[in-house]
Scaffold this motif. Structure first.
Motif, mmCIF file in Angstrom:
data_model
loop_
_atom_site.group_PDB
_atom_site.id
_atom_site.type_symbol
_atom_site.label_atom_id
_atom_site.label_comp_id
_atom_site.label_asym_id
_atom_site.label_seq_id
_atom_site.Cartn_x
_atom_site.Cartn_y
_atom_site.Cartn_z
ATOM 1 N N THR A 169 -7.836 -18.928 -13.932
ATOM 2 C CA THR A 169 -9.056 -18.597 -15.212
ATOM 3 C C THR A 169 -10.376 -17.809 -14.270
ATOM 4 N N ASN A 170 -10.333 -18.201 -12.814
ATOM 5 C CA ASN A 170 -11.031 -16.956 -12.470
ATOM 6 C C ASN A 170 -11.091 -15.972 -12.374
ATOM 7 N N THR A 173 -22.073 -20.379 -9.946
ATOM 8 C CA THR A 173 -21.132 -19.612 -10.434
ATOM 9 C C THR A 173 -22.074 -18.670 -10.866
ATOM 10 N N GLY A 180 -20.344 -17.277 -13.837
ATOM 11 C CA GLY A 180 -19.639 -16.552 -14.474
ATOM 12 C C GLY A 180 -19.792 -16.318 -16.227
ATOM 13 N N ARG A 209 -19.471 -21.544 -17.971
ATOM 14 C CA ARG A 209 -18.914 -21.678 -17.506
ATOM 15 C C ARG A 209 -19.641 -22.149 -15.959
ATOM 16 N N HIS A 250 -9.864 -21.931 -20.702
ATOM 17 C CA HIS A 250 -10.872 -21.793 -21.051
ATOM 18 C C HIS A 250 -10.185 -20.032 -21.726
ATOM 19 N N SER A 290 -12.653 -26.478 -17.887
ATOM 20 C CA SER A 290 -13.399 -25.436 -19.024
ATOM 21 C C SER A 290 -14.368 -26.119 -19.833
#
Lengths: 149, 104
Positions: A51-52, A100, A102, A106, B22, B57
């Motif tokens: 996901t990162n 973050t 994000g 996030r 996510h 998430s």
């Protein structure tokens, strides 16, 4: 020590591949007969690492994510999640809980989760070149002694 | 669909199913938010009992709905969290919030 088995997979940084990524690593590690919890730890850590890559390494485009997983005779599993994205400017700061960049809900927990669900976490990054996240996990001996490793 | 929504009276329950990451969190968020914005329930329940996997998430999903329902003057309750999910919630320090009810 030499790895006794190895897998490599490369896929585009699409969020629909998050599930694929953690499943393929879990399937590979399953040959060590891990406990359910150990397997979920690995699935979760891989999910965070991938996901990162999707959210941070390639914020505006789709790039390559490569996972290499190796199994060592002692039950040690080493998983490298690599991208060729924008890199992390300040790794120490990026690894701080709740930090973050994000957006989109996030919460900056990715590295905290990776850290607590694995035995060792290492992050190397070069700005403009990409990031490698190395996750290490020891799978308990349980029934593995009976196998031919 | 990763979420099923049921409403009764002033309450709305979002039954989450499958794996929350996510990718799926985005779909869940859009569905729940559309339903909440439409009927503005007093109580929103997020039911995790059919969630088999959740990464961080899920924290964004909980906190985002917490803020949304607060904005409408309502209350969020999270139910059915497994031990695994509780571990992630605790890593985020969210257990301090008075929104968890596993007895329901």
């Amino acid at each position: 020590m030499k790895a006794i088995n190895e897998m490599k997979v490369t896929f585009p940084s699409r969020s629909s591949n998050e599930s694929f990524a953690r499943s393929v690593v879990a399937s590979f590690v399953a040959q060590l007969d891990p406990a359910v919890d150990e397997l979920v730890d690995i699935r979760t850590a891989v999910s965070e690492a991938v996901t990162n890559c999707i959210v941070h390494a390639y914020p505006d485009n789709i790039g390559e994510v490569t996972i290499v997983a190796r199994i060592y005779p002692t039950g040690r599993v080493v998983i490298k999640v690599r991208d060729k994205g924008i890199g992390i400017e300040n790794i120490e700061q990026a690894m701080e809980p709740l930090f973050t960049t994000g957006g989109e809900e996030r919460y900056g927990l990715g590295f905290s989760v990776m850290d607590s669900f694995t035995d060792k976490l290492k992050v190397t990054s070069k700005k403009g070149k990409g990031t490698v996240v190395t996750l290490e996990k020891y799978i308990s001996m349980r029934q593995r002694q009976a196998k031919q490793f | 669909m990763a979420v099923r929504i049921e409403s009764s009276g002033e309450g709305m329950t979002a039954f989450l199913t499958g794996e929350i990451d996510h990718h799926t969190a985005r779909q869940i968020r859009e569905t729940v938010d559309a339903a909440v914005e439409k009927s503005k329930p007093k109580n929103l329940y997020l039911d995790f009992s059919e969630v088999g996997f959740m990464d961080s998430s899920g924290i964004g999903l909980i906190m985002g709905r917490f803020k949304l329902i607060q904005h409408y003057g309502g209350r969020l309750t999270v139910t059915g969290t497994s031990e695994r999910i509780a571990k992630i919630i605790s890593l985020a320090g969210l257990e301090r919030l008075d929104i968890f009810n596993n007895a329901q």
